[in-house]
Design an enzyme around this catalytic site. Sequence first.
Site, mmCIF file in Angstrom:
data_model
loop_
_atom_site.group_PDB
_atom_site.id
_atom_site.type_symbol
_atom_site.label_atom_id
_atom_site.label_comp_id
_atom_site.label_asym_id
_atom_site.label_seq_id
_atom_site.Cartn_x
_atom_site.Cartn_y
_atom_site.Cartn_z
ATOM 1 N N ASN A 173 109.075 -18.581 39.105
ATOM 2 C CA ASN A 173 108.229 -19.430 38.258
ATOM 3 C C ASN A 173 107.907 -18.792 36.913
ATOM 4 O OD1 ASN A 173 106.524 -17.430 39.151
ATOM 5 N ND2 ASN A 173 104.912 -18.793 39.868
ATOM 6 N N HIS A 282 97.030 -12.379 36.595
ATOM 7 C CA HIS A 282 96.486 -13.238 37.651
ATOM 8 C C HIS A 282 96.892 -12.790 39.060
ATOM 9 C CE1 HIS A 282 100.018 -16.046 36.318
ATOM 10 N NE2 HIS A 282 100.445 -15.345 37.351
ATOM 11 N N HIS A 338 94.930 -19.993 38.409
ATOM 12 C CA HIS A 338 95.966 -19.371 37.558
ATOM 13 C C HIS A 338 97.060 -20.363 37.185
ATOM 14 C CE1 HIS A 338 98.598 -19.436 41.003
ATOM 15 N NE2 HIS A 338 99.457 -18.573 40.523
ATOM 16 N N GLY A 341 99.411 -24.664 40.967
ATOM 17 C CA GLY A 341 99.528 -24.335 42.382
ATOM 18 C C GLY A 341 100.570 -25.203 43.059
ATOM 19 N N LYS A 408 113.702 -20.696 31.638
ATOM 20 C CA LYS A 408 113.469 -20.268 33.013
ATOM 21 C C LYS A 408 114.499 -19.214 33.401
ATOM 22 C CE LYS A 408 110.152 -22.746 35.090
ATOM 23 N NZ LYS A 408 109.081 -22.166 35.917
#
Length: 409
Positions: A173, A282, A338, A341, A408
């Site tokens: 991610n 985080h 953060h 989710g 990404k």
Amino acid sequence: MAIQMTINARDDAQILDNPGYGVPIKIFTTDIDADAIEQLKKVARLQFIHSHVAVMPDVHLGIGATVGSVIPTKNAIIPAAVGVDIGCGMNAVRLGLNASQLPDDLRRIRSDIERKVPVGFALHKQVKAKASTLSPLDKRLNTIIAKHPGLKRMLKNFDQTWQKQLGTLGGGNHFIELCVDEQAQVWVMLHSGSRGLGNCIGTYFIELAKKEAQHRFGHVPDKDLSYFAEGSASFDDYVEAVHWAQDYAYENRREMMQLVLEAIRPHFPPFQLSKEAVNCHHNYVQQEQHFGENVFVTRKGAIRAATDELGIIPGSMGTKSYIVRGKGNPESFCSCSHGAGRKMSRSKAKRLFTPDDLSLQTQGIECRKDGGVVDEIPAAYKDIDQVMANQTDLVEVVHTLKQVLCVKG
């Protein structure tokens, strides 16, 4: 929005032969599954938890500890609660550019960023970071390796790899984005952590905690909650190593931001950086004072949101992200979510969605739209608008960002 659910883990503590122990679990959402609640109960029953466990609106099941949880501990640290992506976090800076100055076709900019910043498992061919950054990190790392030489066997070409990975993205991610805020100002935002060596440090000390199985505070309900007790040599060594990895992650994001700016400058007229810049962890642990006690606060997928402290809450690729200012809410241990989710696993997302789905959900964004990143599709994440609505007691929104380009791994 205030706390929406409180669970008292003491109610069924006898199941784990640990009667009388268990602190409340204060949850800032109702969107939480049963498995995550059971995982949180195991943490809350540990005898060294201080006051309560706070749970952020982006909560979901994790490995060892629940993602989106804030865990205050007295005289102990749980390495698996920090995890293996130590110091993972966000960096964002506002550019002196307006959205009208963005080119119509952003493909060349994405390509130049990808050439400048290695993604996935890749690393730089030569060390990019300056000696002033590397030297203090190297000195501290040598002290850690002298006590735990096994770490050096966990990473191929150890010395070259950790240095060449400074300023690299990683996969999963992690991302680099160009975004536009509510005033049409352009931002660079990125998400990454401590790369391969941080993973090795996390894995090594998690296994060491399981092997040593320290029991100063009694029974541990799950081997993933094995801990180091303050006063032990392993506790001191872990604190030293985890702080190193957190500093490395911070420098990795700082180095990467400089490389991204170098990549994009040729595509724009000269611009200056705004003073609005944020670099925050985080996944980390640090000492803080809460409810009259000095404690170790582990934020597993949560950021610090002390009064007036700036933070970054990203959505998924294709949705909004936020620059926020903390309200210093004591019930959350001055924390907030953060991100959005996950609401489903990566494997489930790959089963349910196709590249065509990804293309549709990221329409208008310059990014990869292939099967290799389908697990990052927006539909695999919770609704970021609802996540933000559930934490109005924790933060206020300073800027709302919408990405126009996403890199990404």
